[in-house]
Structures are given as C-alpha cells and as structure tokens.
Design a protein around this motif. Structure first.
Motif, PDB file in Angstrom:
ATOM      1  N   GLU A 100      -9.918  -5.862  -8.158  1.00 65.99           N
ATOM      2  CA  GLU A 100     -10.161  -4.419  -8.167  1.00 65.99           C
ATOM      3  C   GLU A 100     -10.535  -3.917  -6.778  1.00 65.99           C
ATOM      4  O   GLU A 100     -10.216  -2.796  -6.404  1.00 65.99           O
ATOM      5  N   VAL A 101     -11.223  -4.760  -6.024  1.00 64.86           N
ATOM      6  CA  VAL A 101     -11.622  -4.360  -4.676  1.00 64.86           C
ATOM      7  C   VAL A 101     -10.386  -4.052  -3.838  1.00 64.86           C
ATOM      8  O   VAL A 101     -10.316  -3.032  -3.145  1.00 64.86           O
ATOM      9  N   SER A 102      -9.373  -4.913  -3.910  1.00 64.96           N
ATOM     10  CA  SER A 102      -8.139  -4.676  -3.163  1.00 64.96           C
ATOM     11  C   SER A 102      -7.411  -3.441  -3.670  1.00 64.96           C
ATOM     12  O   SER A 102      -6.791  -2.703  -2.912  1.00 64.96           O
ATOM     13  N   GLN A 103      -7.504  -3.211  -4.957  1.00 68.59           N
ATOM     14  CA  GLN A 103      -6.779  -2.073  -5.534  1.00 68.59           C
ATOM     15  C   GLN A 103      -7.277  -0.721  -5.036  1.00 68.59           C
ATOM     16  O   GLN A 103      -6.531   0.250  -4.983  1.00 68.59           O
ATOM     17  N   ILE A 104      -8.564  -0.667  -4.671  1.00 61.01           N
ATOM     18  CA  ILE A 104      -9.073   0.581  -4.104  1.00 61.01           C
ATOM     19  C   ILE A 104      -8.318   0.912  -2.822  1.00 61.01           C
ATOM     20  O   ILE A 104      -7.893   2.052  -2.600  1.00 61.01           O
ATOM     21  N   VAL A 105      -8.138  -0.112  -1.991  1.00 58.08           N
ATOM     22  CA  VAL A 105      -7.433   0.101  -0.730  1.00 58.08           C
ATOM     23  C   VAL A 105      -5.976   0.463  -1.006  1.00 58.08           C
ATOM     24  O   VAL A 105      -5.388   1.336  -0.357  1.00 58.08           O
ATOM     25  N   VAL A 106      -5.391  -0.207  -2.013  1.00 57.09           N
ATOM     26  CA  VAL A 106      -3.983  -0.002  -2.324  1.00 57.09           C
ATOM     27  C   VAL A 106      -3.731   1.396  -2.890  1.00 57.09           C
ATOM     28  O   VAL A 106      -2.743   2.049  -2.557  1.00 57.09           O
ATOM     29  N   ARG A 107      -4.617   1.877  -3.721  1.00 60.73           N
ATOM     30  CA  ARG A 107      -4.450   3.231  -4.262  1.00 60.73           C
ATOM     31  C   ARG A 107      -4.379   4.253  -3.139  1.00 60.73           C
ATOM     32  O   ARG A 107      -3.590   5.182  -3.176  1.00 60.73           O
ATOM     33  N   ARG A 108      -5.208   4.051  -2.150  1.00 58.81           N
ATOM     34  CA  ARG A 108      -5.180   4.990  -1.021  1.00 58.81           C
ATOM     35  C   ARG A 108      -3.881   4.834  -0.230  1.00 58.81           C
ATOM     36  O   ARG A 108      -3.358   5.821   0.313  1.00 58.81           O
ATOM     37  N   ALA A 109      -3.354   3.612  -0.137  1.00 54.53           N
ATOM     38  CA  ALA A 109      -2.077   3.409   0.564  1.00 54.53           C
ATOM     39  C   ALA A 109      -0.945   4.126  -0.181  1.00 54.53           C
ATOM     40  O   ALA A 109      -0.062   4.721   0.438  1.00 54.53           O
ATOM     41  N   VAL A 110      -0.986   4.091  -1.508  1.00 51.88           N
ATOM     42  CA  VAL A 110       0.005   4.813  -2.310  1.00 51.88           C
ATOM     43  C   VAL A 110      -0.138   6.316  -2.052  1.00 51.88           C
ATOM     44  O   VAL A 110       0.854   7.025  -1.832  1.00 51.88           O
ATOM     45  N   GLY A 111      -1.376   6.797  -2.028  1.00 52.33           N
ATOM     46  CA  GLY A 111      -1.618   8.211  -1.724  1.00 52.33           C
ATOM     47  C   GLY A 111      -1.090   8.580  -0.346  1.00 52.33           C
ATOM     48  O   GLY A 111      -0.487   9.643  -0.156  1.00 52.33           O
ATOM     49  N   PHE A 112      -1.267   7.699   0.604  1.00 51.00           N
ATOM     50  CA  PHE A 112      -0.768   7.893   1.970  1.00 51.00           C
ATOM     51  C   PHE A 112       0.743   8.111   1.953  1.00 51.00           C
ATOM     52  O   PHE A 112       1.262   9.054   2.550  1.00 51.00           O
ATOM     53  N   CYS A 113       1.466   7.226   1.269  1.00 53.95           N
ATOM     54  CA  CYS A 113       2.935   7.338   1.207  1.00 53.95           C
ATOM     55  C   CYS A 113       3.340   8.655   0.566  1.00 53.95           C
ATOM     56  O   CYS A 113       4.293   9.308   0.996  1.00 53.95           O
ATOM     57  N   ARG A 114       2.621   9.038  -0.462  1.00 56.87           N
ATOM     58  CA  ARG A 114       3.002  10.267  -1.171  1.00 56.87           C
ATOM     59  C   ARG A 114       2.776  11.497  -0.307  1.00 56.87           C
ATOM     60  O   ARG A 114       3.603  12.397  -0.262  1.00 56.87           O
ATOM     61  N   VAL A 115       1.646  11.527   0.408  1.00 55.52           N
ATOM     62  CA  VAL A 115       1.379  12.663   1.299  1.00 55.52           C
ATOM     63  C   VAL A 115       2.453  12.753   2.378  1.00 55.52           C
ATOM     64  O   VAL A 115       2.891  13.840   2.751  1.00 55.52           O
ATOM     65  N   LEU A 116       2.908  11.608   2.872  1.00 54.88           N
ATOM     66  CA  LEU A 116       3.866  11.606   3.977  1.00 54.88           C
ATOM     67  C   LEU A 116       5.321  11.497   3.505  1.00 54.88           C
ATOM     68  O   LEU A 116       6.222  11.292   4.310  1.00 54.88           O
ATOM     69  N   ASN A 117       5.536  11.639   2.196  1.00 49.24           N
ATOM     70  CA  ASN A 117       6.892  11.606   1.636  1.00 49.24           C
ATOM     71  C   ASN A 117       7.660  10.322   1.940  1.00 49.24           C
ATOM     72  O   ASN A 117       8.851  10.351   2.228  1.00 49.24           O
ATOM     73  N   ILE A 118       6.962   9.202   1.920  1.00 55.93           N
ATOM     74  CA  ILE A 118       7.632   7.912   2.079  1.00 55.93           C
ATOM     75  C   ILE A 118       7.871   7.336   0.683  1.00 55.93           C
ATOM     76  O   ILE A 118       6.914   7.145  -0.073  1.00 55.93           O
ATOM     77  N   PRO A 119       9.138   7.091   0.318  1.00 55.18           N
ATOM     78  CA  PRO A 119       9.378   6.506  -1.004  1.00 55.18           C
ATOM     79  C   PRO A 119       8.696   5.144  -1.110  1.00 55.18           C
ATOM     80  O   PRO A 119       8.594   4.417  -0.118  1.00 55.18           O
ATOM     81  N   ILE A 120       8.231   4.809  -2.300  1.00 52.07           N
ATOM     82  CA  ILE A 120       7.599   3.505  -2.498  1.00 52.07           C
ATOM     83  C   ILE A 120       8.562   2.617  -3.286  1.00 52.07           C
ATOM     84  O   ILE A 120       8.962   2.950  -4.408  1.00 52.07           O
ATOM     85  N   ILE A 121       8.970   1.503  -2.669  1.00 53.12           N
ATOM     86  CA  ILE A 121       9.923   0.596  -3.316  1.00 53.12           C
ATOM     87  C   ILE A 121       9.236  -0.104  -4.487  1.00 53.12           C
ATOM     88  O   ILE A 121       9.822  -0.293  -5.537  1.00 53.12           O
ATOM     89  N   GLY A 122       8.000  -0.496  -4.302  1.00 55.31           N
ATOM     90  CA  GLY A 122       7.272  -1.117  -5.405  1.00 55.31           C
ATOM     91  C   GLY A 122       6.058  -1.885  -4.921  1.00 55.31           C
ATOM     92  O   GLY A 122       5.695  -1.840  -3.738  1.00 55.31           O
ATOM     93  N   VAL A 123       5.438  -2.574  -5.860  1.00 52.48           N
ATOM     94  CA  VAL A 123       4.180  -3.286  -5.604  1.00 52.48           C
ATOM     95  C   VAL A 123       4.411  -4.797  -5.742  1.00 52.48           C
ATOM     96  O   VAL A 123       5.059  -5.250  -6.689  1.00 52.48           O
TER      97      VAL A 123
END
Lengths: 203, 203
Positions: A123-146
C-alpha cells in the motif's frame, strides 16, 4: 517479440541522479562519442542504443549534485542533441515520483505513446503510484498499464510461494483506476543476479 | 532506546513527490494547523512531530507536479515556518538520488549531525549509494553509517534463509568507502505488513 524481431530500440536513462541502465545492460565504461549528426549513443546488446548520464561521470563516486533546471537541460540534450537516428521505440527510464524528470519528458516529447506504471504490491508504494497516474492524466499522457514488480517469491528450497508484500496490490490499483494490468514480475534471485551481472536473455 | 526515553523527535518527510511517512505511521488524513508560532506539525505515536506534503494534498491521486525550485521552497518552509518547538532529534526522510531535496537540506541546515545511507545488497543499488556517499563528502555532511535493507529472507515455511539479492553488499560498500556498517534489515513479511497498516512497535 519486439527485441527478437530486431526493432530499432533506444533506451534513454532519465534517472539523472541515480543512473543504472548501463549497469543493467553490462555497458558501463563506454563513452558517448561525437559523430557528424550529433552525439552517438552507446550500442548495446541487440543493437539497442543507450544514453545515460553515467557515461558523462568520471567515476562511481561522482555525485550528480544538480538542481532541477540542470536536470531538465540534460534530459533535453539527451533528446535533442543525441543522434538517435531512426528508432521504432524509445524507452525512457524515469526515477520514482513526479518531479523534474518526468515533467521535462512530458513537455519535450509530443505524442508520447504511453507510460508504463511500475509498483510493488504494498500500500505504501501504491500511494506514490496513484499520484503518478494522476500526473499522467493531468499531462494527457496515455497510460499503457500497470506492472507489479517484486510480486510473490517462490522459496528455492521448499518451493512454497510466499507473498512478501501484500498480495495483488498492482492488480487492485489497476482495477481501481480503470487501467490495464500488464503482469507480475516475481521476486526471483536469478533476476537480481542477472541485473547485477548485466546479463540479458534473448533468442 | 531513544524513543522509549521519550526524546523530543521530529520527522520531516522531504520526499516531496513521493511522501510516505504519514502512511507508515498511520497518520494520514490529519491536517497541519496554524498556531501562534507557526504551522504546527502533526503529533504521532510517542509524540513524534511529523510534517509531510501529504497533508497539503487534497487526495491520493493529486500529483505533486513541481519542478525543483518549488520543491526547494517547500522544504525550506518545512524547516523555517513549522513550529517544531524544542527537538532533540529531527529525522529527515529523503528520496533516492542526489537532487534538489538533499541539496536543499544540506544548504538550509547548518551542522547536520549526519547522514544514514540505506542500500539494498545489490550492485545496482550500490552504484546509486556510492554517489550518495560522494554527495555527502562534497557537501561536508558526516556519514553516520550504512544500513543494508532487504537483507536476506527466511522462508516462513521451511525456515531456510535465502539471499534474494547478492549477499553482503551493504557491508562491502561500507568497508570499501571507510564507513561504519550499522546493520541489516531483513526481508520480513511482518515488516511490510506493519508498514502498510501503520503499525509501530514500542514499549
């Protein structure tokens, strides 16, 4: 498989203060040399073209004590001043977090194909990852997957699988955020040994 | 043991783009509130005072899309504008690498007692750690010693110890660089579970 088909592949090590790609590919000690069309990347296994700040540092103990603007300049030069020639794919390795390095990439390269988000199943890593997903969305970078790294461990002595971290975190975060789950990379001693030795497997 | 003796301890989470200290201490969802002498830290277990950018973000998916200068400003405010009151110890958690965060700390706090260098026992991690040691030396920060994290794994089924990463890397790098080796933290499922749950053990 892409690499087996000899696609033209480049790897840009954009982890400016912790570059490890040359070590992982057994390509340390090489040099970036000037050519007629710019600086030539180091050519690695399967003709992969590699650029890393590791090649510009005199020795292992030389720290890169750079503030963000210098990192940004370095990454822009790695994109613009390197003679990548023709590439089918350019993989960019980024440090954790959402700082200067990913922001510079996002702002310097138009039409990025996508980001692959790597997490460990805690869960600790997931906090960082959620923000990385948010980062991609704000900058319109498609996310291939996890991808879930350090996922499960099979004891080489008794063969029983142990989940060191809480199980299924990568898949859970993918589902929760509406992303594709690409797969798991197990905790496997052979993998870390190969990383340290710079071994890669290909056919 | 320091914590048992109730020394006045603060923790500054200086990992601006990947803050995890509140999660590790089960202190998420709290707020930094203004007081007469500045912003008051969150009070955690054993009266530890905690400051993290996690407290300033509206939700889990909000990325910190900040270039270096903004990170520097945030860290300087965490040091200068927080009402830490009296402290015996201030622990500062830093992200990997030698970028804006450690540089800001080094330049903002005179007479730092020392840095604790954390590595995993792989050669790949040691490359990053060697540069961190170089960083401390260039900036005249004393190094307290080296800790080897993810060191060895005892299978909970058969009891045999397995070294997932190459053994002894932390100790080797300490000896090689003339540093004290402080100890090993094993790969222990209970530790990661406690981290995810925010459990801490104290007496």
């Amino acid at each position: 498989m892409l690499l087996g088909g000899r696609g033209l592949v480049g790897i840009l090590d954009a982890d400016i203060t912790g570059p490890t790609i040359p070590k992982l590919l057994n390509l340390r000690g090489k040099e970036l040399l000037a050519g007629p069309n710019g600086i030539k990347p180091v050519i690695g296994p399967l003709d992969v073209k590699v650029v890393s700040i590791d090649y510009l540092l005199p020795n292992d103990c030389t720290p890169v004590i750079w503030r963000g603007p210098l990192k940004t300049t370095a990454i822009k030069q790695f994109i613009g001043d390197i003679d990548w020639s023709r590439l089918d794919f350019l993989f960019i390795d980024l440090p954790p977090g959402t700082g200067d390095e990913p922001l510079t990439i996002a702002q310097s390269i138009p039409n990025i194909t996508g980001a692959i988000i790597v997490t460990i199943p805690s869960e600790v890593s997931q906090i960082v990852v959620r923000r990385a997903v948010g980062f991609c969305r704000v900058l319109n970078i498609p996310i291939i997957g996890v991808v879930e790294n350090m996922s499960g461990f099979v004891c080489p002595n008794c063969g029983v699988e142990v989940d060191l971290f809480m199980k299924g975190g990568g898949e859970r975060i993918a589902v929760e955020m509406g992303l594709d789950f690409l797969g798991r990379i197990p905790l496997d001693k052979r993998l870390y040994e190969a990383s340290d030795r710079g071994w890669i497997a290909y056919s």
